[in-house]
Scaffold this motif. Structure first.
Motif, PDB file in Angstrom:
ATOM      1  N   ILE A  48       0.845  -1.198   0.000  1.00 13.30           N
ATOM      2  CA  ILE A  48       0.000   0.000   0.000  1.00 13.30           C
ATOM      3  C   ILE A  48       0.879   1.246   0.000  1.00 13.30           C
ATOM      4  CG2 ILE A  48      -1.680   1.339   1.337  1.00 13.30           C
ATOM      5  CD1 ILE A  48      -2.744  -1.333   2.403  1.00 13.30           C
ATOM      6  N   GLY A  49       0.580   2.182  -0.882  1.00 12.38           N
ATOM      7  CA  GLY A  49       1.314   3.433  -0.953  1.00 12.38           C
ATOM      8  C   GLY A  49       2.497   3.414  -1.897  1.00 12.38           C
ATOM      9  N   TYR A  50       2.754   2.283  -2.545  1.00 12.92           N
ATOM     10  CA  TYR A  50       3.864   2.185  -3.484  1.00 12.92           C
ATOM     11  C   TYR A  50       3.342   2.240  -4.915  1.00 12.92           C
ATOM     12  CZ  TYR A  50       6.898   1.165   0.420  1.00 12.92           C
ATOM     13  OH  TYR A  50       7.613   1.272   1.580  1.00 12.92           O
ATOM     14  N   PRO A  51       4.186   2.582  -5.874  1.00 12.96           N
ATOM     15  CA  PRO A  51       3.739   2.711  -7.259  1.00 12.96           C
ATOM     16  C   PRO A  51       3.162   1.405  -7.819  1.00 12.96           C
ATOM     17  CG  PRO A  51       5.929   3.635  -6.993  1.00 12.96           C
ATOM     18  CD  PRO A  51       5.589   2.945  -5.707  1.00 12.96           C
ATOM     19  N   LYS A  52       2.321   1.566  -8.828  1.00 13.88           N
ATOM     20  CA  LYS A  52       1.621   0.420  -9.409  1.00 13.88           C
ATOM     21  C   LYS A  52       2.588  -0.610  -9.984  1.00 13.88           C
ATOM     22  CE  LYS A  52      -2.166  -0.863 -12.366  1.00 13.88           C
ATOM     23  NZ  LYS A  52      -3.349  -0.428 -13.043  1.00 13.88           N
ATOM     24  N   ASP A  53       3.700  -0.160 -10.567  1.00 14.87           N
ATOM     25  CA  ASP A  53       4.637  -1.119 -11.155  1.00 14.87           C
ATOM     26  C   ASP A  53       5.259  -2.022 -10.087  1.00 14.87           C
ATOM     27  OD1 ASP A  53       6.076   1.087 -10.169  1.00 14.87           O
ATOM     28  OD2 ASP A  53       7.735   0.744 -11.539  1.00 14.87           O
ATOM     29  N   GLN A  54       5.466  -1.494  -8.883  1.00 14.29           N
ATOM     30  CA  GLN A  54       5.994  -2.322  -7.797  1.00 14.29           C
ATOM     31  C   GLN A  54       4.944  -3.307  -7.295  1.00 14.29           C
ATOM     32  OE1 GLN A  54       7.854   0.113  -4.794  1.00 14.29           O
ATOM     33  NE2 GLN A  54       9.139   1.143  -6.301  1.00 14.29           N
ATOM     34  N   LYS A  55       3.691  -2.885  -7.261  1.00 13.50           N
ATOM     35  CA  LYS A  55       2.603  -3.789  -6.876  1.00 13.50           C
ATOM     36  C   LYS A  55       2.487  -4.934  -7.872  1.00 13.50           C
ATOM     37  CE  LYS A  55      -0.096  -0.172  -4.636  1.00 13.50           C
ATOM     38  NZ  LYS A  55      -1.335   0.589  -4.621  1.00 13.50           N
ATOM     39  N   LEU A  56       2.604  -4.616  -9.162  1.00 15.26           N
ATOM     40  CA  LEU A  56       2.521  -5.643 -10.193  1.00 15.26           C
ATOM     41  C   LEU A  56       3.729  -6.580 -10.146  1.00 15.26           C
ATOM     42  CD1 LEU A  56       1.115  -3.539 -13.161  1.00 15.26           C
ATOM     43  CD2 LEU A  56      -0.102  -5.211 -11.766  1.00 15.26           C
ATOM     44  N   THR A  57       4.886  -6.057  -9.760  1.00 17.39           N
ATOM     45  CA  THR A  57       6.073  -6.901  -9.622  1.00 17.39           C
ATOM     46  C   THR A  57       5.874  -7.912  -8.496  1.00 17.39           C
ATOM     47  OG1 THR A  57       7.486  -5.114 -10.412  1.00 17.39           O
ATOM     48  CG2 THR A  57       8.560  -6.893  -9.236  1.00 17.39           C
ATOM     49  N   LEU A  58       5.323  -7.474  -7.371  1.00 13.21           N
ATOM     50  CA  LEU A  58       5.031  -8.406  -6.277  1.00 13.21           C
ATOM     51  C   LEU A  58       4.041  -9.469  -6.729  1.00 13.21           C
ATOM     52  CD1 LEU A  58       4.692  -6.099  -3.144  1.00 13.21           C
ATOM     53  CD2 LEU A  58       6.474  -7.770  -3.593  1.00 13.21           C
ATOM     54  N   GLN A  59       3.040  -9.044  -7.482  1.00  8.97           N
ATOM     55  CA  GLN A  59       2.030  -9.979  -7.970  1.00  8.97           C
ATOM     56  C   GLN A  59       2.655 -11.019  -8.908  1.00  8.97           C
ATOM     57  OE1 GLN A  59      -1.178  -8.078 -10.011  1.00  8.97           O
ATOM     58  NE2 GLN A  59      -2.454  -9.900 -10.035  1.00  8.97           N
ATOM     59  N   SER A  60       3.559 -10.591  -9.776  1.00 12.81           N
ATOM     60  CA  SER A  60       4.178 -11.542 -10.694  1.00 12.81           C
ATOM     61  C   SER A  60       5.164 -12.464  -9.986  1.00 12.81           C
ATOM     62  CB  SER A  60       4.838 -10.851 -11.880  1.00 12.81           C
ATOM     63  OG  SER A  60       5.500  -9.704 -11.541  1.00 12.81           O
ATOM     64  N   LEU A  61       5.669 -12.051  -8.831  1.00 10.20           N
ATOM     65  CA  LEU A  61       6.489 -12.954  -8.022  1.00 10.20           C
ATOM     66  C   LEU A  61       5.620 -13.948  -7.257  1.00 10.20           C
ATOM     67  CD1 LEU A  61       9.139 -10.489  -6.561  1.00 10.20           C
ATOM     68  CD2 LEU A  61       9.583 -12.402  -8.095  1.00 10.20           C
ATOM     69  N   GLY A  62       4.312 -13.708  -7.202  1.00  9.24           N
ATOM     70  CA  GLY A  62       3.403 -14.612  -6.510  1.00  9.24           C
ATOM     71  C   GLY A  62       3.122 -14.218  -5.078  1.00  9.24           C
ATOM     72  N   LEU A  63       3.467 -12.977  -4.714  1.00 11.13           N
ATOM     73  CA  LEU A  63       3.266 -12.502  -3.342  1.00 11.13           C
ATOM     74  C   LEU A  63       2.005 -11.653  -3.250  1.00 11.13           C
ATOM     75  CD1 LEU A  63       6.958 -11.549  -2.662  1.00 11.13           C
ATOM     76  CD2 LEU A  63       5.717 -13.429  -1.619  1.00 11.13           C
ATOM     77  N   HIS A  64       1.151 -11.971  -2.274  1.00 14.66           N
ATOM     78  CA  HIS A  64      -0.107 -11.251  -2.110  1.00 14.66           C
ATOM     79  C   HIS A  64      -0.322 -10.730  -0.694  1.00 14.66           C
ATOM     80  CE1 HIS A  64      -1.208 -12.647  -6.088  1.00 14.66           C
ATOM     81  NE2 HIS A  64      -0.887 -13.877  -5.703  1.00 14.66           N
TER      82      HIS A  64
END
Length: 58
Positions: free
Chosen positions: A13-29
């Protein structure tokens, strides 16, 4: 192939969208979630991008 265990240690929360998508592609939720991924240069680059949100578990 070698694998790496990655643990999410901070909220996205509070971080840019590209970092959120990077976490998602690593499989972290969720915080404290641990995933095991293949060790390759692409994954290492994603970890480097969000290194303030994750840690490598040995």
């Amino acid at each position: 192939m070698a694998t790496i265990k990655i643990k999410q240690i901070k909220s996205k929360i509070g971080y840019p969208k590209d970092q959120k998508l990077t976490l998602q592609s690593l499989g972290l939720h969720k915080i404290s979630q641990v995933v095991e991924v293949e060790d390759n240069p692409c994954i290492r680059g994603m970890i480097r991008k969000v290194r303030h949100l994750v840690t490598i578990v040995e």
